[in-house]
Design an enzyme around this catalytic site. Structure first.
Site, PDB file in Angstrom:
ATOM      1  N   GLU A  39       0.837  -1.207   0.000  1.00  0.00           N
ATOM      2  CA  GLU A  39       0.000   0.000   0.000  1.00  0.00           C
ATOM      3  C   GLU A  39       0.872   1.257   0.000  1.00  0.00           C
ATOM      4  O   GLU A  39       1.444   1.630   1.013  1.00  0.00           O
ATOM      5  CB  GLU A  39      -0.927   0.007   1.225  1.00  0.00           C
ATOM      6  N   GLU A  80      -5.993   4.667   7.515  1.00  0.00           N
ATOM      7  CA  GLU A  80      -5.495   4.154   6.233  1.00  0.00           C
ATOM      8  C   GLU A  80      -5.560   2.626   6.192  1.00  0.00           C
ATOM      9  O   GLU A  80      -5.932   2.035   5.168  1.00  0.00           O
ATOM     10  CB  GLU A  80      -4.064   4.628   5.973  1.00  0.00           C
ATOM     11  N   GLU A  87     -11.126  -1.580   0.933  1.00  0.00           N
ATOM     12  CA  GLU A  87     -10.849  -1.675  -0.507  1.00  0.00           C
ATOM     13  C   GLU A  87     -10.530  -3.108  -0.914  1.00  0.00           C
ATOM     14  O   GLU A  87     -10.978  -3.566  -1.963  1.00  0.00           O
ATOM     15  CB  GLU A  87      -9.711  -0.736  -0.892  1.00  0.00           C
TER      16      GLU A  87
END
Length: 132
Positions: A39, A80, A87
């Site tokens: 990420e 995050e 996601e």
């Protein structure tokens, strides 16, 4: 137990005490490693944390203010991670465009932006008086 609620029982559910804590720590570490490796947004925000946390440590402010500065940065990382997990779940379902998938990802992104704004406001509120 023949209850339908126990069909897909967690294989780690039987762990207790230190064994459970150890397994939880290993799983958490794996999540952090994965986030760092995969990420880019997490890496960017971690870089921000690594640069700013030492600055917070040496500023001539109270311990509470130091904790507030560092906590605001940690909250960005937490949100995050949550955004990335949402996601990933959406992508597991389908890569096809769907309005609800887009909305879900946009909401997660908005949460990250708000966390960054909160961190910026906290840093401004603590640091601007030092400059003035």
């Amino acid at each position: 137990m023949n209850s339908p609620y126990h069909i897909n029982q967690n294989p780690h559910q039987g762990n207790r005490g230190l064994a459970r804590a150890w397994h939880a720590a290993k799983i958490s570490w794996c999540g952090l490693v994965y986030a760092f490796q995969q990420e880019s947004a997490f890496r960017q925000e971690l870089t921000l944390f690594v640069l700013l946390a030492p600055i917070a440590a040496v500023l001539p402010i109270t311990l509470f203010e130091k904790a507030l500065l560092v906590s605001s940065l940690m909250m960005v990382l937490v949100i995050e991670l949550l955004n990335s997990s949402v996601e990933a779940a959406i992508d597991r379902i389908s890569f096809d465009h769907h309005d609800l998938s887009k909305r879900t990802k946009d909401l997660g992104s908005a949460a990250v932006v708000l966390a960054l704004l909160v961190a910026a406001l906290v840093w401004a509120a603590v640091c601007i008086p030092l400059i003035l």
